[in-house]
Design a protein around this motif. Structure first.
Motif, PDB file in Angstrom:
ATOM      1  N   ASN A 170       0.018  -0.998   0.222  1.00 46.63           N
ATOM      2  CA  ASN A 170       0.231   0.395  -0.017  1.00 46.63           C
ATOM      3  C   ASN A 170       1.242   1.520   0.205  1.00 46.63           C
ATOM      4  O   ASN A 170       0.030   2.285  -0.389  1.00 46.63           O
ATOM      5  CB  ASN A 170      -0.758   0.319   1.673  1.00 46.63           C
ATOM      6  CG  ASN A 170      -2.095  -0.799   1.406  1.00 46.63           C
ATOM      7  OD1 ASN A 170      -2.384  -0.864  -0.078  1.00 46.63           O
ATOM      8  ND2 ASN A 170      -2.424  -2.175   1.973  1.00 46.63           N
ATOM      9  N   LYS A 174       0.378   5.102   3.650  1.00 48.54           N
ATOM     10  CA  LYS A 174      -0.459   4.280   4.176  1.00 48.54           C
ATOM     11  C   LYS A 174      -0.116   3.340   5.454  1.00 48.54           C
ATOM     12  O   LYS A 174      -0.653   3.577   6.511  1.00 48.54           O
ATOM     13  CB  LYS A 174      -0.788   3.395   3.391  1.00 48.54           C
ATOM     14  CG  LYS A 174      -1.819   4.242   1.833  1.00 48.54           C
ATOM     15  CD  LYS A 174      -2.764   4.179   1.188  1.00 48.54           C
ATOM     16  CE  LYS A 174      -3.216   4.321   0.452  1.00 48.54           C
ATOM     17  NZ  LYS A 174      -3.707   3.721  -1.000  1.00 48.54           N
ATOM     18  N   LYS A 223     -10.289  -0.033  -1.407  1.00 51.23           N
ATOM     19  CA  LYS A 223      -9.148  -0.218  -2.215  1.00 51.23           C
ATOM     20  C   LYS A 223     -10.259  -0.884  -2.976  1.00 51.23           C
ATOM     21  O   LYS A 223     -10.821  -2.418  -3.124  1.00 51.23           O
ATOM     22  CB  LYS A 223      -8.635  -1.305  -2.136  1.00 51.23           C
ATOM     23  CG  LYS A 223      -7.391  -1.409  -3.255  1.00 51.23           C
ATOM     24  CD  LYS A 223      -6.152  -2.109  -3.372  1.00 51.23           C
ATOM     25  CE  LYS A 223      -5.176  -2.054  -3.927  1.00 51.23           C
ATOM     26  NZ  LYS A 223      -3.937  -2.593  -3.965  1.00 51.23           N
ATOM     27  N   THR A 224      -9.623  -1.029  -4.693  1.00 50.65           N
ATOM     28  CA  THR A 224     -10.302  -1.444  -5.774  1.00 50.65           C
ATOM     29  C   THR A 224      -9.925  -1.188  -6.637  1.00 50.65           C
ATOM     30  O   THR A 224      -9.180  -0.761  -6.963  1.00 50.65           O
ATOM     31  CB  THR A 224     -12.029  -1.155  -5.826  1.00 50.65           C
ATOM     32  OG1 THR A 224     -12.565  -1.761  -6.815  1.00 50.65           O
ATOM     33  CG2 THR A 224     -12.536   0.050  -6.670  1.00 50.65           C
ATOM     34  N   ASP A 225      -9.829  -2.316  -7.821  1.00 50.32           N
ATOM     35  CA  ASP A 225      -9.269  -2.784  -8.567  1.00 50.32           C
ATOM     36  C   ASP A 225     -10.120  -3.255  -9.631  1.00 50.32           C
ATOM     37  O   ASP A 225     -10.860  -4.105  -9.826  1.00 50.32           O
ATOM     38  CB  ASP A 225      -7.820  -3.496  -8.500  1.00 50.32           C
ATOM     39  CG  ASP A 225      -6.882  -3.063  -7.838  1.00 50.32           C
ATOM     40  OD1 ASP A 225      -6.138  -2.389  -8.319  1.00 50.32           O
ATOM     41  OD2 ASP A 225      -7.054  -3.552  -6.751  1.00 50.32           O
ATOM     42  N   GLY A 235      -6.424   0.900 -10.469  1.00 51.86           N
ATOM     43  CA  GLY A 235      -6.659   0.707  -9.386  1.00 51.86           C
ATOM     44  C   GLY A 235      -7.061   1.927  -8.623  1.00 51.86           C
ATOM     45  O   GLY A 235      -6.544   3.029  -9.127  1.00 51.86           O
ATOM     46  N   SER A 237      -7.531   4.128  -3.934  1.00 56.47           N
ATOM     47  CA  SER A 237      -8.099   3.603  -2.780  1.00 56.47           C
ATOM     48  C   SER A 237      -7.801   4.383  -1.709  1.00 56.47           C
ATOM     49  O   SER A 237      -7.204   5.974  -2.547  1.00 56.47           O
ATOM     50  CB  SER A 237      -6.408   2.661  -2.617  1.00 56.47           C
ATOM     51  OG  SER A 237      -5.569   3.584  -2.539  1.00 56.47           O
ATOM     52  N   TRP A 251      -5.226   9.156  -0.363  1.00 57.32           N
ATOM     53  CA  TRP A 251      -6.303   8.792  -1.649  1.00 57.32           C
ATOM     54  C   TRP A 251      -5.112   8.316  -2.514  1.00 57.32           C
ATOM     55  O   TRP A 251      -4.354   8.788  -2.774  1.00 57.32           O
ATOM     56  CB  TRP A 251      -7.321   9.502  -2.097  1.00 57.32           C
ATOM     57  CG  TRP A 251      -6.889  10.439  -2.758  1.00 57.32           C
ATOM     58  CD1 TRP A 251      -6.928  11.660  -1.823  1.00 57.32           C
ATOM     59  CD2 TRP A 251      -6.161  11.156  -3.780  1.00 57.32           C
ATOM     60  NE1 TRP A 251      -6.711  13.178  -2.394  1.00 57.32           N
ATOM     61  CE2 TRP A 251      -5.827  12.195  -3.867  1.00 57.32           C
ATOM     62  CE3 TRP A 251      -6.437  10.586  -5.257  1.00 57.32           C
ATOM     63  CZ2 TRP A 251      -5.696  13.079  -5.494  1.00 57.32           C
ATOM     64  CZ3 TRP A 251      -5.429  10.494  -6.220  1.00 57.32           C
ATOM     65  CH2 TRP A 251      -5.205  12.398  -6.437  1.00 57.32           C
ATOM     66  N   SER A 268       2.348   3.563  -8.793  1.00 51.17           N
ATOM     67  CA  SER A 268       0.973   4.161  -7.919  1.00 51.17           C
ATOM     68  C   SER A 268       1.790   5.161  -7.923  1.00 51.17           C
ATOM     69  O   SER A 268       2.551   6.993  -7.865  1.00 51.17           O
ATOM     70  CB  SER A 268       1.485   3.336  -6.479  1.00 51.17           C
ATOM     71  OG  SER A 268       2.775   3.446  -6.389  1.00 51.17           O
TER      72      SER A 268
END
Length: 292
Positions: A170, A174, A223-225, A235, A237, A251, A268
């Motif tokens: 992450n 985070k 979290k979503t992908d 994705g 988050s 975020w 990311s």
């Protein structure tokens, strides 16, 4: 010579195009830009051994191990440099983790145990050297196909003891938010869910993850992908803590692509907003995975 070259080429193609694997090595680096310094960075590496071959043809390549319920053992290391208002700290975090999926007459059971150790080396007198340990245990079950529910306990002897695997999964911002949530309480209860499923009528899939940490404060994460193809995903988050810290929300967004079933690259971005504070932080990360 030509025969040897041809054999080496064939071996390389067989490895990079393999549909099953038993080892995974991943590396990651994050560049950290906060209000007072834009030159901080981290570097991390993780190696995972799966006790049985992982079939990568069942769905999204990124989730092959989860879809196969693949028991495994991992080692991780994270290096970080951080400067802020005269602070000059070099941080090392080591970790070991085991995950097991256990068949039962009812539903598959899940268990994990991990250990992380952090060493903070201060390069000047503004902060003392520090180190600490953390232990974590999780128990859960796959209550439906590809839907994991787990609860756990984490013991943190020192709040600067980060979770080496959280950093890799992450990002460092985070992981820091989670550490601040546990704070001086030393003991924390955790809970999480994870689901990966196909989108009917397409070759796409969707993944969701939620997390909760209850220590001195409370934090939650979402979290979503979206897997546009088995090889390509995007994705988003979000994480938030009730801890009294400047950057109490973060975020992020990510993209990952498998060049072959055995080689992946990704990027990311995380924004841990603390407007007007020196800890207003943004991170940009690059990662790569190799399976064999």
């Amino acid at each position: 010579m030509m025969k040897k070259l041809g054999l080496a080429t064939a071996l390389l193609l067989a490895m990079t195009g393999a549909q099953a694997y038993q080892f995974e090595v991943q590396g990651q680096s994050e560049f950290i830009d906060n209000t007072v310094n834009e030159q901080n960075f981290t570097g991390a590496v993780q190696g995972t051994y799966y006790f049985k071959n992982v079939d990568s043809t069942k769905g999204p390549l990124a989730e092959a191990a989860f879809l196969n319920q693949a028991s495994n053992f991992s080692l991780a290391y994270n290096y970080g440099e951080y400067d802020e208002n005269g602070l000059d700290i070099v941080s090392h975090t080591y970790g070991a983790k085991a995950e097991a999926y256990i068949p039962t007459k009812f539903v598959p059971a899940y268990a994990s145990a991990s250990y992380s150790h952090t060493i903070n080396d201060s390069k000047n007198a503004l902060e003392t050297d520090d180190q600490g340990d953390r232990y974590a245990l999780e128990l859960g079950a796959l209550v439906a196909p590809n839907f994991l529910v787990a609860v756990g306990y984490t013991s943190v002897a020192d709040q600067v003891s980060y979770d080496a695997f959280n950093i890799l999964s992450n990002g460092v911002a985070k992981a820091g938010l989670e550490s601040a949530t546990i704070a001086d309480d030393q003991d924390a209860i955790t809970a999480r869910t994870k689901y990966v499923g196909a989108i009917d009528g397409t070759n796409m899939a969707i993944g969701f993850e939620t997390g909760l940490v209850y220590g001195e404060s409370t934090a939650y994460a979402l979290k979503t992908d979206l897997y546009l193809t088995p090889a390509l995903s995007v994705g988003a988050s979000y994480a938030e803590t009730s801890a009294d810290i400047a950057n109490d929300k973060a975020w992020g967004a990510n993209v990952n692509y498998f060049i072959t079933p055995a080689v992946a690259v990704g990027a990311s971005y995380v924004n841990a907003n603390a407007e007007g504070d020196v800890r207003d932080t943004q991170t940009v990360g690059l990662n790569a995975k190799f399976r064999f």
